[in-house]
Design an enzyme around this catalytic site. Structure first.
Site, PDB file in Angstrom:
ATOM      1  CD  GLU A  13      -2.995  -1.135   0.537  1.00  0.00           C
ATOM      2  OE1 GLU A  13      -3.414  -0.019   0.144  1.00  0.00           O
ATOM      3  OE2 GLU A  13      -3.517  -2.202   0.203  1.00  0.00           O
ATOM      4  CB  CYS A  73      -2.452   6.702   2.383  1.00  0.00           C
ATOM      5  SG  CYS A  73      -2.046   5.778   3.844  1.00  0.00           S
TER       6      CYS A  73
END
Lengths: 971, 971
Positions: B731, B765
């Site tokens: 990720e 994020c």
């Protein structure tokens, strides 16, 4: 009959009685018990017997009902749960049904029957015949038996009443023969050879029978052999030598839907030739097997679904026989009093003498019925199997099943006390009254749109003709050029590479265009232009494309098979399976895509909708191998395409014509231009170029470990301008292992191992390569294995009965031969087959090495050819350790009848596809999602429900549905 | 009342009547209609109105029933489906309930009421107050309104009967105030500041009211503000200046379960201080909202589940009020005749004058009821909202909902013709008679063991105290050394690295051991030794470990939050959410593992069992970031561990103390030694060493793109002796985009964008980084956005009301500041916040750039800080193109009320997590499986049902169950 004593098998006394009573009450116990009985004769020692008894019936996991567990104890369980005792108990049980192996015992029993007025027919029990040596041996046994008992029987002082027909005496020596035991290589696609071979083996038996004045009956076995048996019968008894002698007969199975047609045909045949034939009409003993097998294959079920239908058909055909006594003699094989009464009533009606026909019943069963029928002045013949417990176990277990079945007449009459009225009911009334078939068990009840494409039944002449015609037609068009296809346009290239028939390197199947990086770029541009629109095309429409493609393949099935035969060297069955699998991939992925296209609610939340769905990844390259030239290419391509991606197809350099054919079919099915592009050519250049290309989002690869690792590495590098991390769907090699446990059913293990190791010349990722055999059965197993392998037919793939063909090309041939050569330094070359001496073909002699050390190259490296390495293991621990001592983890298997060892294999053997008690190749779409790990692949499962997800990306959409404090309830 | 004319809102004539009738018949139409009405005032042109009308009601997708569609046509649908006409129709509808904005119109209407004998209270409608500027503006409007209408009302010649109480006249000028409009930064964790700020804004209003002799009522809004409102009331009216004047009152909501307690408390307060308070008892208008919100958060639902319960409570509290008229004045806000009758009956019983209390009803509603109540000589006050359609839309839609609700008294009485007996039934009888709550809708009905951990409700003093105490306790133990943990043994290292508080770089939270490759190898050896046994541990036991870990985190919730506050600089809410998410990961993956551990039958096949199950991959390294220091580390680790792998935890260098804490909890939960090992230290050395290591089977990584790509590449290389292809669960970053459409609800868009961009200083994020605003609303939106951003409170994370804290460390501070500096060359620095001048803290002033070109670094590169780039888009096409013009695809969002544009975003915006009409951060486990593609990651979804499969390998076991032609039915 009611006044007589209970037949011994239904007595509730003693060990046998107790077991059978419990078995009838508890299905699970019955399964465990019969499985234990099944393995018992194969166990070498009392301790092994005790261990298996414990594993099957002694553990908590047996899920025995508490009552049953109590019952076991109460019945003095403790005393008989001891190995040796149990074996002798079971052997005694079996003695009820089997006559033993020694001529003396056999004669003693037969004489007893004779003296009781019972005629007999003798059947020699045997293990499955898996090799020609075993078939020869079986012939020998018949000849020996006839020699041993024939002369003595001929000298018995008085004749037996049951052998006195109204037309005169019938031969006292009556033998039943199973044709499947006479030839080990019956091939559905090649009945001619089977007929020839079986007739060849029959002749000495028939001669001997004629000489001894014996009667020869052909037993009827599985449906797959039915037409063959009829044909052999009508062939050999039409030969001048046997046109009058010996006396002969044939069993016919009333549970078969086509029995009436066959029977009418046989009667006509007998009438035309004036050859008297005794027809033994039976109901049929393989109902479960036939039903299960045809369901597994999606073939029409040949037997009636319900027992009363078979009973009704038996009555109908009984009448037919009685009406044709001028041409055939009737023998009615039944224990069912209603069936018997029907025969007698019809005979009376027709004015037939009761000695004009006979009844046949099984030795050891239905004594009161036999006595009653004899009292009625009828003729009765006992069916007498001779043999020991080990070869007789299948017959014995079948009898146990019959005696515990819910539908068997005897169990209903003598054990369950079903009323006379019920027992004697007209079966036709039961058929009418019967409810529609109950739905399958819960797990099977789901109505799923997907259904596997059945493999072709080559026992049907029509199907054989079709493939033969397709081969002829294909030959008329060989040698054409197959251009690249970019954006639906054919693209010619400067270089063209010939694709050769592995069985004839002088025959050019076609020329493949040789793309370069220039065409690779053009294909990429086409794919890139086409993909966004395709991604937005409704998933249902994309699925429909695959379904059309499947339909086209169905239409062209024979033509595609023919191409696989000539271009890939696949035999008929393998080629047909390749096409069927390709069809399955299309239909299956279409159905999965339809499922996946429905967004999934991740969690129920008031006022907020949360849905997950899937997006295509983008552009991909599909790099396929030659060994499943249509199936694997189609599988990877169809998955990629239905998911909304655009792709470049890179078929193997060995099978480019099949690749071109798939491209044509994609276009015919209506794929939009650019979504699928065909790029044949040298993989090392164009595939490598594409794999490294920043515009490629995924690579679907199936092939060697070397290439796979290279692709994996290349895809790891992310280049400037690259949109996505590259996804690699990667299926690589295997070095697959099978363990043969000391209690394995060798009949099954031998055939399974031979098929797994040598099918398609071992050129399958799933092929068996390492065989680990427990030392207890090692010698016997290896002997049978080598004999079975040595019986396989080797030749060009296009010859219908061929099992082993050439390997894919000259390079492979030389490479494998070199491995075999080098292998002799490492292990013992135990056997090598003989291949045709044809320099134009790429044959490799199938080879078995024994004593292969775990450290050797033979044991460790993938060969991809017909080479099997065998290693002996001291115990199961060592077997598992050896099995797991590999860089690969693709398929694996085990033949065992030890529940504990089966569990261990399930828990411990590292492989992606594990097979218990069956061959380890032939994974079926959906049923066996295929793929492995370690150096065998990335853990993806082709043909599994998760496979398509590899070609897509998950996306979650969260929508706040609350506006002004109000949220509709339906969002 | 029955004789009177139907209230206008229930007339079935005309446009309004037709719409409402259909809405009552068809839930979907109602939703679509009210959503259309909701967006209508925001639409700038007739063509926009026509477009939205078409999108909501004109398409096939609207799923209108055929009858309804016919009806629309029959009612002259064609004529009114034209923009301008519709807007004026709806405005006219709204005029039934709203008094308009101009003092003149307002006075005219109020005078009419006055003349009819109706008193009034005036409520100023407004958009949500999202900034302090807007709060100030709201205060100004109240003052202005009082000035504009107060003097004239004072001069009206006669008094209104409804203002004549039995105790004397009551003020004719009566104002209702919503406290939420007075302060934009109410923070659950910091009520003190809110009280202070709101009191500050109230004082001028109260002064003016006192001067004009006006009455001030506090409206009651959402439950979240209830305690605050009570506290402000009791605070300010205890101040000497306001202890007697102005006259004051407060609304109380009978649908709240704790209303009685609050009411008794208020009565005591009033009695003690002899301060007369008018209590307006209402049932409550936010039932749906309160229910949905508390269900979303898994908080106790504060309102009664069923309407009759609220009605019964209203009656109970009515009596309480009537019994306490010596301390408080009662006002009953209801249209329900049964409730009114109850009040009158009880008043009669108590001997109270009917003018000792009043009734309150809404302007434009229930005219016959008001008339009847006036006839009974009671006092009635109209609740009069003033304002235009745009600010009044929420109020208007609420009225429409009320009038079409199945439970509203008015709709039942005047539209549905419910019988008098039913309408007047005792609600307590209905409560008793009521069935248990119906199960949720199909999709919500599944009973799933997993349930999200609720975030802490910091409005509860107890919770605030707990976290405050945890911070104090933590401070007593700062600065300790945290060794590595290998095989459960602490391992000291030569080097130790301090972990600093971002808000105070002089405060050392702890020292982290600095592992080297030597310890990495030791950790690997420990993991390798432990893994096989752990893999064989039952999945249920592995799941139970995670559940114990979750329980320990629940136990230590405040302590863990405190650590996140001090070590990661998370504010209270963010820190608490981080812990809750970690708990969720454990519980969720445990539940998924239990599911996955049940083998799945791949296909039902007779005679063969085919089961797929999952195997652990082996050894992994978990490399986590600092921004969700507990949640992400726990998520990756728990998934890996529950799947049967052994791992090495590598927490971020920024938050090693939290990593050490997780390790402790794993051990306390009972993980076996070696299964989880802690390796803090320099990532560039030890993590890189492990990633490349041939013994590592998988890497779970969350972090930057640069590191992620490097890991991806390293993992691609397969080394000699490596067992498996390396799996990377990866990720990476984002450059997330939100589109604000021209019809967006700006109240929601402004708060959502501010929260998404600046929550945790943009260090998520998922943070909003690129804001694309359609040009139609651009100016207004940007003005409100900047004002809202400017109102955020900035300071140390540990201060309860802080929204924006420091960034993680000095390096990040300098890096982001440099980006802001450089950004000024590319775009306009539209706004920058002011941060505390504290050199020991790592503050970065939150910044908004406007006019950011798509080619600029500000638009393209991830910043990971409180910097928002705003770009204007001409139309929706351009907005989507801009949104998709990014290397990343993590989160994305859109505020729009156009169904067509919402659909386009759903279909076209490239991102892993898309959010419609809400903030784009704060993904919840299971609800929003989190992760993206392109350069944001590999397409895995943390917190999704498929996530665990990344840590495992699928394996299929095929077992031939057919022995001797017999297969048990249960296999």
């Amino acid at each position: 009959m009611d006044a007589a004593e209970l037949p011994s098998v239904f007595s509730k006394k003693g060990f046998y009685g107790a077991m059978m009573e419990w078995a009838m009450k508890d299905e699970h116990f019955k399964t465990q018990l019969f499985r234990f009985v099944d393995v018992l004769p194969a166990l070498a020692s009392s301790s092994e017997v005790a261990r298996h008894l414990q594993e099957y019936l002694g553990t908590e996991e047996a899920h025995l009902s508490p009552a049953l567990r109590m019952g076991l104890k109460a019945a003095g369980g403790a005393s008989w749960i001891v190995g040796a005792g149990v074996k002798s108990q079971v052997t005694a049980m079996a003695g009820t049904f089997l006559l033993g192996d020694q001529p003396k015992e056999i004669l003693r029993t037969l004489r007893q029957l004779h003296d009781q007025g019972l005629a007999f027919t003798v059947d020699i029990l045997g293990e499955a015949v898996v090799s020609e040596a075993e078939a020869e041996h079986y012939v020998r046994r018949y000849l020996d038996l006839m020699d041993a008992i024939g002369p003595e029987i001929a000298q018995w002082p008085h004749s037996c009443k049951s052998n006195e027909s109204s037309a005169g005496p019938v031969p006292p020596l009556n033998l039943s023969i199973k044709l499947s035991a006479l030839y080990s290589q019956v091939h559905p696609a090649d009945p001619d050879t089977a007929v020839e071979q079986i007739c060849g083996r029959l002749r000495p038996i028939l001669r001997q029978a004629a000489k001894l004045g014996a009667f020869i009956n052909f037993d009827m076995e599985s449906y797959a052999h039915k037409n063959l048996t009829l044909r052999v019968f009508q062939t050999i008894f039409a030969e001048p030598e046997f046109a009058r002698h010996p006396a002969c007969g044939l069993a016919m199975q009333a549970y078969l839907k086509d029995c009436e047609t066959d029977l009418r045909g046989l009667i006509s045949w007998a009438r035309e030739r004036s050859r008297r034939v005794t027809v033994r009409l039976v109901k049929g003993a393989y109902w479960d097997y036939e039903t299960i097998l045809s369901q597994q294959r999606h073939w029409p079920v040949p037997v009636f679904a319900r027992k009363p239908e078979s009973d009704a058909n038996f009555e109908k055909l009984s009448l037919l026989l009685l009406e044709n006594t001028t041409a055939v003699d009737a023998a009615f094989g039944t224990h069912n009093v209603r069936s018997i009464a029907y025969v007698l009533a019809q005979a009376d009606r027709l004015g037939l003498d009761r000695r004009a026909f006979e009844f046949q019943m099984l030795y050891g069963m239905a004594e009161p019925v036999k006595a009653a029928v004899l009292q009625l002045k009828c003729r009765v013949r006992d069916y007498c199997p001779v043999g020991e417990l080990l070869p007789g176990i299948a017959y014995f277990v079948r009898r146990l099943l019959e005696n515990t079945s819910n539908e068997g007449f005897l169990a209903n009459k003598f054990s369950k006390g079903v009323s006379r009225d019920e027992l004697l009911q007209d079966p036709r009334r039961l058929v009418v009254a019967a409810q529609p078939e109950p739905p399958r068990s819960a797990s099977g009840a789901e109505t799923r749109p997907f259904r596997n494409e059945p493999c072709t039944d080559f026992t049907l002449g029509l199907e054989r003709d079709r493939l033969r015609a397709a081969l002829v037609e294909l030959r008329r068009h060989l040698g054409r050029r197959h251009p690249l296809v970019i954006n639906h346009k054919p693209v010619q290239t400067r270089d063209w590479s010939p694709s050769l028939n592995p069985a004839n390197q002088n025959e050019i199947v076609g020329y493949a265009a040789q793309g370069t990086t220039v065409e690779a770029e053009a294909a990429l541009a086409a794919a890139r232009a086409a993909q966004p629109k395709w991604a937005r095309t409704k998933a249902g429409d994309r699925a429909a494309l695959l379904e059309r493609l499947a339909d086209l393949m169905r239409r062209d099935k024979a033509a595609l098979s023919a191409l696989a035969v000539l271009e890939a060297g696949k035999n008929w069955g393998e080629a047909d399976a390749d096409v069927a699998e390709a069809i399955d991939f299309c239909d299956f992925y279409a159905s999965i895509m339809r499922d996946l296209s429905r967004s999934r609610r991740t969690q129920w939340v008031p006022g907020e909708s949360n849905l997950q769905h899937w997006w295509p990844r983008g552009l991909g390259v599909v790099i396929a191998p030659w060994n499943f030239p249509l199936a694997i290419l189609t599988g990877m391509a169809s998955a990629a395409v239905v998911a909304g991606n655009a792709i470049i197809l890179k078929p193997s350099d060995q099978t480019p014509v099949i690749g071109a054919r798939l491209m044509d079919l994609f276009m015919e099915a209506g794929v939009p231009p650019g979504v699928v592009n065909l790029l044949t050519g040298p993989g090392r250049q164009i595939a490598a170029h594409l794999v490294a290309h920043p515009q490629i989002d995924f690579i679907a690869f199936t092939g060697s470990m070397e290439v796979g690792l290279k692709i994996w590495e290349t895809a790891g590098r992310t280049l400037a301008g690259q949109a996505n991390l590259k996804k690699v769907i990667c299926e690589m090699g295997g070095k697959n292992c099978l363990i043969v446990d000391s209690d394995a059913d060798l009949d099954e293990a031998v055939t399974g191992c031979v098929a797994s190791a040598f099918g398609y010349q071992g050129q399958k990722c799933s092929a068996l390569s390492r065989l680990i055999v427990l030392e207890d059965q090692y010698d016997k197993f290896i002997e049978r294995l080598i004999a079975a392998a040595g019986s396989l037919r080797i030749g060009p793939a296009e010859v219908p009965g061929t099992i082993i063909g050439p390997v894919i090309n000259r390079e492979a041939q030389q490479r494998i031969q070199a491995i075999i050569q080098a292998g002799q330094q490492e292990a013992r070359l135990a056997w090598q087959g003989i291949v045709p001496n044809d320099p134009a073909a790429c044959y490799v002699a199938p080879t078995i090495f024994t004593g292969v050390p775990a450290s050797s190259r033979l044991f460790r490296e993938e060969i991809f050819g017909p080479v099997l390495a065998v290693t002996k293991a001291r115990d199961f621990d060592e077997a598992l350790a050896l099995a797991n001592s590999s860089d690969f983890a693709l398929t694996g298997g085990c033949y065992s009848r030890s529940p504990v060892n089966i569990d261990r294999v399930k828990n411990e053997l590292a492989c992606g596809n594990l097979y218990i008690n069956r061959s380890i190749t032939g994974a079926v779409v959906e049923r066996q999602p295929f793929g492995g790990f370690k150096m065998s692949g990335g853990g993806t499962k082709a043909g599994g429900v998760e496979y398509l997800q590899n070609f897509m990306l998950p996306r979650v959409i969260t929508e706040n549905c609350l506006r002004r404090g109000f949220a509709p309830t339906d969002e």
